[in-house]
Design a protein around this motif. Structure first.
Motif, PDB file in Angstrom:
ATOM      1  N   VAL B  79      52.683 -30.182 -40.019  1.00 51.19           N
ATOM      2  CA  VAL B  79      52.774 -29.380 -38.792  1.00 51.19           C
ATOM      3  C   VAL B  79      53.270 -30.189 -37.598  1.00 51.19           C
ATOM      4  O   VAL B  79      53.659 -29.607 -36.590  1.00 51.19           O
ATOM      5  N   LEU B  82      53.187 -37.588 -34.280  1.00 45.34           N
ATOM      6  CA  LEU B  82      53.116 -38.332 -33.017  1.00 45.34           C
ATOM      7  C   LEU B  82      53.629 -39.739 -33.308  1.00 45.34           C
ATOM      8  O   LEU B  82      53.225 -40.349 -34.298  1.00 45.34           O
ATOM      9  N   LEU B  83      54.476 -40.255 -32.438  1.00 44.45           N
ATOM     10  CA  LEU B  83      55.130 -41.544 -32.663  1.00 44.45           C
ATOM     11  C   LEU B  83      54.580 -42.618 -31.718  1.00 44.45           C
ATOM     12  O   LEU B  83      54.495 -42.388 -30.509  1.00 44.45           O
ATOM     13  N   GLY B  84      54.241 -43.778 -32.258  1.00 47.82           N
ATOM     14  CA  GLY B  84      53.925 -44.956 -31.443  1.00 47.82           C
ATOM     15  C   GLY B  84      55.063 -45.945 -31.598  1.00 47.82           C
ATOM     16  O   GLY B  84      55.277 -46.472 -32.689  1.00 47.82           O
ATOM     17  N   LEU B  98      65.253 -40.719 -36.845  1.00 42.45           N
ATOM     18  CA  LEU B  98      64.062 -39.891 -36.644  1.00 42.45           C
ATOM     19  C   LEU B  98      64.443 -38.421 -36.644  1.00 42.45           C
ATOM     20  O   LEU B  98      63.817 -37.594 -37.322  1.00 42.45           O
ATOM     21  N   GLY B  99      65.491 -38.102 -35.906  1.00 33.71           N
ATOM     22  CA  GLY B  99      65.941 -36.718 -35.850  1.00 33.71           C
ATOM     23  C   GLY B  99      66.361 -36.201 -37.222  1.00 33.71           C
ATOM     24  O   GLY B  99      66.044 -35.068 -37.598  1.00 33.71           O
ATOM     25  N   PRO B 108      58.022 -30.954 -36.499  1.00 30.77           N
ATOM     26  CA  PRO B 108      58.309 -31.244 -35.091  1.00 30.77           C
ATOM     27  C   PRO B 108      57.671 -32.545 -34.593  1.00 30.77           C
ATOM     28  O   PRO B 108      56.589 -32.923 -35.022  1.00 30.77           O
ATOM     29  N   LEU B 109      58.373 -33.197 -33.678  1.00 31.68           N
ATOM     30  CA  LEU B 109      57.812 -34.326 -32.924  1.00 31.68           C
ATOM     31  C   LEU B 109      56.968 -33.735 -31.794  1.00 31.68           C
ATOM     32  O   LEU B 109      57.471 -32.981 -30.968  1.00 31.68           O
ATOM     33  N   LEU B 110      55.687 -34.092 -31.759  1.00 30.47           N
ATOM     34  CA  LEU B 110      54.776 -33.484 -30.780  1.00 30.47           C
ATOM     35  C   LEU B 110      54.463 -34.393 -29.604  1.00 30.47           C
ATOM     36  O   LEU B 110      54.058 -33.925 -28.540  1.00 30.47           O
ATOM     37  N   GLY B 111      54.585 -35.709 -29.793  1.00 33.72           N
ATOM     38  CA  GLY B 111      54.226 -36.605 -28.696  1.00 33.72           C
ATOM     39  C   GLY B 111      54.138 -38.030 -29.186  1.00 33.72           C
ATOM     40  O   GLY B 111      54.666 -38.364 -30.237  1.00 33.72           O
ATOM     41  N   GLY B 112      53.463 -38.878 -28.397  1.00 32.38           N
ATOM     42  CA  GLY B 112      53.302 -40.269 -28.776  1.00 32.38           C
ATOM     43  C   GLY B 112      53.337 -41.173 -27.568  1.00 32.38           C
ATOM     44  O   GLY B 112      53.053 -40.748 -26.440  1.00 32.38           O
ATOM     45  N   ASP B 113      53.700 -42.416 -27.812  1.00 35.51           N
ATOM     46  CA  ASP B 113      53.685 -43.411 -26.746  1.00 35.51           C
ATOM     47  C   ASP B 113      54.789 -44.429 -27.026  1.00 35.51           C
ATOM     48  O   ASP B 113      55.110 -44.710 -28.182  1.00 35.51           O
ATOM     49  N   THR B 126      51.631 -40.839 -36.662  1.00 34.83           N
ATOM     50  CA  THR B 126      50.539 -39.975 -37.100  1.00 34.83           C
ATOM     51  C   THR B 126      51.171 -38.677 -37.575  1.00 34.83           C
ATOM     52  O   THR B 126      51.980 -38.093 -36.851  1.00 34.83           O
ATOM     53  N   LEU B 128      50.330 -34.789 -39.043  1.00 35.88           N
ATOM     54  CA  LEU B 128      49.307 -33.752 -39.177  1.00 35.88           C
ATOM     55  C   LEU B 128      49.824 -32.690 -40.120  1.00 35.88           C
ATOM     56  O   LEU B 128      50.990 -32.282 -40.024  1.00 35.88           O
ATOM     57  N   GLY B 129      48.945 -32.220 -40.953  1.00 35.83           N
ATOM     58  CA  GLY B 129      49.311 -31.136 -41.851  1.00 35.83           C
ATOM     59  C   GLY B 129      48.214 -30.109 -41.927  1.00 35.83           C
ATOM     60  O   GLY B 129      47.096 -30.317 -41.443  1.00 35.83           O
TER      61      GLY B 129
END
Lengths: 291, 291
Positions: B79, B82-84, B98-99, B108-113, B126, B128-129
């Motif tokens: 689902v 998140l990328l660090g 990555l794309g 989808p890429l949801l967020g990260g730092d 990270t 998520l599924g």
């Protein structure tokens, strides 16, 4: 254009899912079944986010606290964390501090990864939370006329950092072991028109909220809370130092927040500067600039 | 006791929440509202998980693919991630890869730092599924008499790595751009008594499943699938090399899997060795040993 800025702009072009909020917010907000997930991932790098030789128990605490602070800004209830860990010095101290933070904030460790490293260490934490209200506050909901509020002082982490760096013996706990404002965030989330945590500095974070909302904030520095032992000559500096993890939020004029907080300004129609402090445009860096 | 082993043992004492599965599984499995979340976080370190100078588009792909492979082992539907990220060389190539991976696997890429780094770079992801069946398969469900199955060859990544390292011009895609077996995992999850992905090597991963399940696997190397161009003299080595990301799973005897797969062995009552290959206890390292 800095390297980080260019990279994040490129990522943004990929992050088109609405849950990503354009990578402009503290967290991703993802409807999942009948609930809404709040997701954040923050990293810490040795020599950048902590001093080499610093107690790794404090580093572990801060890694947890800073991620939970992002959840607090959404009013989320933490449900678990995943740890990305690079082995190195003081690993047992790290586990000790991690355990203390997880106990204190009552959040379970769910998984993660451990790798061997060499050179400066890098740590990552993913925190997951459950939204406690709908809609989940963002940075972009402030309207003209709203009042700007802050839950506590800025500058305490700066003083703590200096005490630790200079080994003065003064209290450094505000820098080493910040407290995410989880309870305050949950109470405020249904009321705040916008909310975020102050991680990079009051002025830069206020500017971000102002830009996202399409307003300008006028801030009155004489009512901004500072630590009692901070000389007045350093108030400006304290507004540009981060790491305090207080919540910055806006409420409609006339609404009093149900938690301890200080009204430090107002939203006006957008001007060329997103923040105006004591009637003037602040010069120089507004806070911690990612390079 | 290695440093990593000691650290993970200490973490395990903290990770008492049932969703953490004792940090023994590929993923955390967390009931969330009416659904079940499947969570994993894997890291890659320059010089450890990729060669300095390697195309960062391939590194990005592999970071996504290896995490999604953990979801595949649970039969989960991805689902989001998140990328660090640590800034460095070839950041634009990283975003490109990555794309490509996110598009290919429709996640989808949801967020990260994003952080500044110096020295060897460290990346975290990270994933998520959403669980697609209940219970979610683990490593611990194999019973005596079950058959051991593998979705595809082992050794292709090893050959790919050598082609790339030695610049032979041979195909290196199996090492650079592995494919997580997401569709196979979803189809198998309701049927498999145990399932995991082969990331560290067939023998070591089979040994982990055997120990978790309290059985021993007898493996017949003559029916293990290998790449056609791998000399027979290297079959043993290929069973100890990782990075192929095929799924390893068990089914009750007599059940044929609904996806392409090879039956490579059987579960018998536990012996002193968790795996027996061609009637003998294998000597030496069974696979990639985290140090």
């Amino acid at each position: 254009m800095s390297k980080e800025f260019a990279f994040i702009e490129a990522l943004r072009a990929l992050a088109t899912h609405p849950a990503a909020r354009g990578l402009e917010d503290d967290c991703a907000v993802l409807p999942f079944g009948t609930e809404t997930l709040i997701l954040t991932h923050d990293m810490m790098v040795e020599g950048v986010h902590w001093l080499p030789g610093q107690d790794m128990a404090d580093v572990a605490w801060k890694l947890v606290a800073t991620n939970l602070s992002d959840l607090a800004a959404k009013g989320a209830e933490p449900v678990g964390v995943l740890l990305g860990f690079t082995l190195g010095e003081q690993d047992a101290r790290f586990v000790e501090g991690l355990g203390q933070a997880l106990d204190t904030f009552r959040v379970p460790l769910l998984g993660g990864d451990t790798v061997s490293g060499y050179g400066p260490r890098s740590l990552g934490l993913t925190a997951l939370g459950r939204a406690t209200c709908s809609p989940v506050p963002g940075r972009d909901g402030t309207s003209e006329g709203d009042k700007l509020w802050l839950t506590g002082p800025v500058g305490a982490a700066m003083l703590g950092f200096e005490a630790m760096r200079d080994m003065t013996g003064s209290d450094s706990i505000a820098f080493r072991r910040p407290t995410p404002r989880l309870a305050e965030g949950r109470t405020l989330a249904p009321l705040a028109t916008a909310m975020m945590d102050v991680s990079d500095g009051l002025l830069i974070d206020a500017a971000r909220m102002a830009r996202a909302s399409g307003v300008t904030f006028t801030i009155d520095s004489s009512v901004v809370p500072f630590p009692a032992d901070l000389p007045a000559a350093r108030h400006d500096e304290a507004m540009r130092w981060g790491d305090d993890y207080e919540l910055l939020f806006t409420l409609p004029a006339g609404m009093a927040p149900p938690v301890a907080a200080h009204c430090i300004g107002s939203a006006i129609a957008a001007t060329a500067s997103p923040v105006i402090v004591d009637g003037a445009v602040p010069h120089g860096n507004l806070g911690y600039m990612h390079n």
